[in-house]
Design a protein around this motif. Structure first.
Motif, PDB file in Angstrom:
ATOM      1  N   MET A   1       0.287  -7.414   0.291  1.00  0.00           N
ATOM      2  CA  MET A   1       1.658  -7.633   0.740  1.00  0.00           C
ATOM      3  C   MET A   1       1.712  -7.972   2.222  1.00  0.00           C
ATOM      4  O   MET A   1       2.503  -8.807   2.648  1.00  0.00           O
ATOM      5  CB  MET A   1       2.496  -6.388   0.437  1.00  0.00           C
ATOM      6  CG  MET A   1       2.844  -6.238  -1.042  1.00  0.00           C
ATOM      7  SD  MET A   1       3.893  -4.819  -1.385  1.00  0.00           S
ATOM      8  CE  MET A   1       2.677  -3.510  -1.336  1.00  0.00           C
ATOM      9  N   SER A   2       0.858  -7.319   3.013  1.00  0.00           N
ATOM     10  CA  SER A   2       0.840  -7.617   4.444  1.00  0.00           C
ATOM     11  C   SER A   2       0.328  -9.032   4.689  1.00  0.00           C
ATOM     12  O   SER A   2       0.804  -9.735   5.575  1.00  0.00           O
ATOM     13  CB  SER A   2      -0.040  -6.604   5.183  1.00  0.00           C
ATOM     14  OG  SER A   2      -1.363  -6.630   4.686  1.00  0.00           O
ATOM     15  N   ASN A   5       2.985 -11.536   4.128  1.00  0.00           N
ATOM     16  CA  ASN A   5       3.908 -11.561   5.258  1.00  0.00           C
ATOM     17  C   ASN A   5       3.426 -12.530   6.327  1.00  0.00           C
ATOM     18  O   ASN A   5       4.201 -13.302   6.880  1.00  0.00           O
ATOM     19  CB  ASN A   5       4.040 -10.143   5.828  1.00  0.00           C
ATOM     20  CG  ASN A   5       5.090 -10.055   6.922  1.00  0.00           C
ATOM     21  OD1 ASN A   5       4.865 -10.521   8.022  1.00  0.00           O
ATOM     22  ND2 ASN A   5       6.222  -9.447   6.600  1.00  0.00           N
ATOM     23  N   THR A  33       3.565   2.396  -5.224  1.00  0.00           N
ATOM     24  CA  THR A  33       2.857   1.454  -4.345  1.00  0.00           C
ATOM     25  C   THR A  33       3.843   0.738  -3.430  1.00  0.00           C
ATOM     26  O   THR A  33       3.615   0.600  -2.221  1.00  0.00           O
ATOM     27  CB  THR A  33       2.082   0.410  -5.178  1.00  0.00           C
ATOM     28  OG1 THR A  33       1.156   1.085  -6.029  1.00  0.00           O
ATOM     29  CG2 THR A  33       1.337  -0.561  -4.276  1.00  0.00           C
ATOM     30  N   LEU A  34       4.957   0.291  -4.012  1.00  0.00           N
ATOM     31  CA  LEU A  34       5.971  -0.405  -3.226  1.00  0.00           C
ATOM     32  C   LEU A  34       6.613   0.526  -2.198  1.00  0.00           C
ATOM     33  O   LEU A  34       6.871   0.128  -1.056  1.00  0.00           O
ATOM     34  CB  LEU A  34       7.042  -0.978  -4.153  1.00  0.00           C
ATOM     35  CG  LEU A  34       6.597  -2.128  -5.071  1.00  0.00           C
ATOM     36  CD1 LEU A  34       7.695  -2.452  -6.074  1.00  0.00           C
ATOM     37  CD2 LEU A  34       6.250  -3.361  -4.254  1.00  0.00           C
ATOM     38  N   GLU A  36       5.284   3.151  -0.739  1.00  0.00           N
ATOM     39  CA  GLU A  36       4.340   3.454   0.340  1.00  0.00           C
ATOM     40  C   GLU A  36       4.224   2.297   1.329  1.00  0.00           C
ATOM     41  O   GLU A  36       4.071   2.504   2.531  1.00  0.00           O
ATOM     42  CB  GLU A  36       2.966   3.768  -0.249  1.00  0.00           C
ATOM     43  CG  GLU A  36       2.913   5.077  -1.019  1.00  0.00           C
ATOM     44  CD  GLU A  36       1.563   5.285  -1.684  1.00  0.00           C
ATOM     45  OE1 GLU A  36       0.696   4.388  -1.540  1.00  0.00           O
ATOM     46  OE2 GLU A  36       1.367   6.322  -2.341  1.00  0.00           O
ATOM     47  N   ALA A  37       4.298   1.073   0.815  1.00  0.00           N
ATOM     48  CA  ALA A  37       4.089  -0.099   1.675  1.00  0.00           C
ATOM     49  C   ALA A  37       5.368  -0.571   2.358  1.00  0.00           C
ATOM     50  O   ALA A  37       5.305  -1.321   3.336  1.00  0.00           O
ATOM     51  CB  ALA A  37       3.502  -1.244   0.851  1.00  0.00           C
ATOM     52  N   LYS A  38       6.527  -0.132   1.859  1.00  0.00           N
ATOM     53  CA  LYS A  38       7.794  -0.678   2.338  1.00  0.00           C
ATOM     54  C   LYS A  38       7.991  -0.500   3.841  1.00  0.00           C
ATOM     55  O   LYS A  38       8.356  -1.450   4.553  1.00  0.00           O
ATOM     56  CB  LYS A  38       8.953  -0.027   1.583  1.00  0.00           C
ATOM     57  CG  LYS A  38      10.309  -0.603   1.985  1.00  0.00           C
ATOM     58  CD  LYS A  38      11.437   0.004   1.170  1.00  0.00           C
ATOM     59  CE  LYS A  38      12.780  -0.595   1.589  1.00  0.00           C
ATOM     60  NZ  LYS A  38      13.902  -0.031   0.805  1.00  0.00           N
ATOM     61  N   PHE A  40       5.807  -0.014   6.280  1.00  0.00           N
ATOM     62  CA  PHE A  40       4.855  -0.810   7.064  1.00  0.00           C
ATOM     63  C   PHE A  40       5.230  -2.291   7.046  1.00  0.00           C
ATOM     64  O   PHE A  40       5.270  -2.953   8.089  1.00  0.00           O
ATOM     65  CB  PHE A  40       3.438  -0.624   6.508  1.00  0.00           C
ATOM     66  CG  PHE A  40       2.414  -1.543   7.121  1.00  0.00           C
ATOM     67  CD1 PHE A  40       1.938  -1.314   8.401  1.00  0.00           C
ATOM     68  CD2 PHE A  40       1.940  -2.643   6.419  1.00  0.00           C
ATOM     69  CE1 PHE A  40       1.002  -2.159   8.976  1.00  0.00           C
ATOM     70  CE2 PHE A  40       1.003  -3.499   6.982  1.00  0.00           C
ATOM     71  CZ  PHE A  40       0.535  -3.248   8.262  1.00  0.00           C
ATOM     72  N   VAL A  41       5.525  -2.818   5.854  1.00  0.00           N
ATOM     73  CA  VAL A  41       5.866  -4.237   5.726  1.00  0.00           C
ATOM     74  C   VAL A  41       7.175  -4.541   6.450  1.00  0.00           C
ATOM     75  O   VAL A  41       7.325  -5.597   7.074  1.00  0.00           O
ATOM     76  CB  VAL A  41       5.958  -4.638   4.237  1.00  0.00           C
ATOM     77  CG1 VAL A  41       6.432  -6.077   4.103  1.00  0.00           C
ATOM     78  CG2 VAL A  41       4.602  -4.469   3.563  1.00  0.00           C
TER      79      VAL A  41
END
Length: 362
Positions: A1-2, A5, A33-34, A36-38, A40-41
């Motif tokens: 995901m990063s 971006n 998963t989404l 946890e990453a939200k 940071f992204v």
């Protein structure tokens, strides 16, 4: 995901639905998963990073590559995947700045090409890319260039693939007399996971500098590894071999623009050096000569009758200078005149590839 971006993605699609139409399949845990990453992204997005302003070695990619690439065996779906990301992985591993680009026209840049990216470019775009940039190729890109009939842009005459662990290539060794990490003639394996080896045969006129050589299990030379290719004089020799006695105007213009760009880069470097610093005057004088005598320096590509260097003129003058240094040297003006006339005639015969003994007898 990063990574998506950084590629300027406006969103991301995940297959989180049950294939039977029962909605989101929660037991797969995608929601965690989404979640946890939200954060940071989101912070990454808020930095406002503009991919168009990223610096470093440019890695060209094309969204149409899956439509233009040609499969070699047609046995797996993997052959349909564009391999244009190779340099991004390697350069990033070494900590070298790089950036993806979808632009096809570049000037004064370092371009690292992999896979079959070249199949997305026209002849004019390919020519412009090589003349106006420093281009880095890996095996697939070099093969593609040759397969398309444009191998001459990189001095390539013929190619031959050797599969990994075929017993042909065993290791790659430096051959440019440089010491890397304190090791002379440093080497690395060409087996196991190193991939297939493309043995390239360069044209006789190609002006190349070999950095590494690929060798077999017994230490015998198999072929070149990494090379530097300097194309301008090679382009002239290739034209002459085809009976062409004049450089194309479009290419001449590109060479001229590249010359100006290189001189400008040198002037920028000079502006950052304090006058009086060791080497400052030499660099300043060299740039002044390149700027003031551009016509003379580029005469060899503008007029194919002009040689690439003035070595012939220097060799013609050397006997006179040597004779001058000999004890006794020239005694009379007539002796000087006779010597110069004789050497002039002999030099002319040599340039015209005539038999000296036959001509003297005549």
């Amino acid at each position: 995901m990063s990574k998506a971006n950084f590629l300027d993605s406006r969103g991301i699609t995940l297959n989180i639905f049950d294939m039977m139409g029962n909605g989101v399949l929660l037991k797969e845990g995608y929601q965690y998963t989404l979640a946890e990453a939200k954060e940071f992204v989101t912070r990454l997005t808020n930095l406002g990073l503009d991919t168009s302003k990223q610096k470093g070695i440019k890695i060209p990619i094309c969204q149409e590559s899956s439509y233009t690439l040609i499969t070699q065996e047609g046995r797996s779906m993997g052959e349909l995947y564009p391999g244009e990301y190779f340099w991004a992985q390697l350069l990033s591993a070494y900590g070298i700045a790089n950036t993806y680009t979808t632009e096809k026209s570049h000037t004064g840049s370092i371009i690292a090409v992999s896979g079959q990216y070249f199949r997305n470019l026209s002849k004019e775009e390919l020519t412009h890319l090589f003349i106006n940039n420093f281009v880095i190729l890996e095996g697939d890109a070099a093969y593609t260039l040759w397969d398309m009939g444009y191998g001459h842009l990189a001095g390539i005459d013929a190619v031959e693939w050797h599969k990994v662990n075929s017993g042909v290539q065993a290791y790659e060794e430096t051959c440019n007399n440089e010491i890397y990490s304190g090791i002379k003639n440093s080497r690395m394996s060409s087996q196991c996971s190193s991939g297939n080896y493309l043995r390239i045969t360069y044209t006789e006129s190609a002006n190349i500098e070999k950095l590494t050589e690929v060798k077999g299990p017994d230490g015998s030379k198999v072929g070149p590894g990494m090379v530097l290719y300097k194309e301008m004089n090679d382009h002239k020799k290739r034209d002459q071999s085809l009976g062409i006695n004049k450089c194309e105007e479009s290419l001449l213009k590109s060479y001229s623009e590249r010359y100006d760009a290189l001189v400008h880069d040198g002037e920028v470097v000079l502006s950052g050096i304090e006058p009086g610093t060791f080497g400052y005057d030499e660099l300043r004088k060299m740039l002044a000569r390149l700027r003031d005598y551009k016509y003379a320096y580029m005469l060899f590509i503008r007029d194919y009758n002009a040689p690439f260097t003035n070595n012939l003129a220097e060799r013609d003058l050397r006997p006179c200078k040597t004779r001058q240094k000999i004890s006794g040297c020239f005694r009379t003006w007539r002796g000087i005149s006779d010597f110069v006339k004789i050497m002039s005639v002999i030099s002319t015969w040599k340039k015209q590839k005539m038999d000296l003994f036959v001509k003297i007898k005549e």
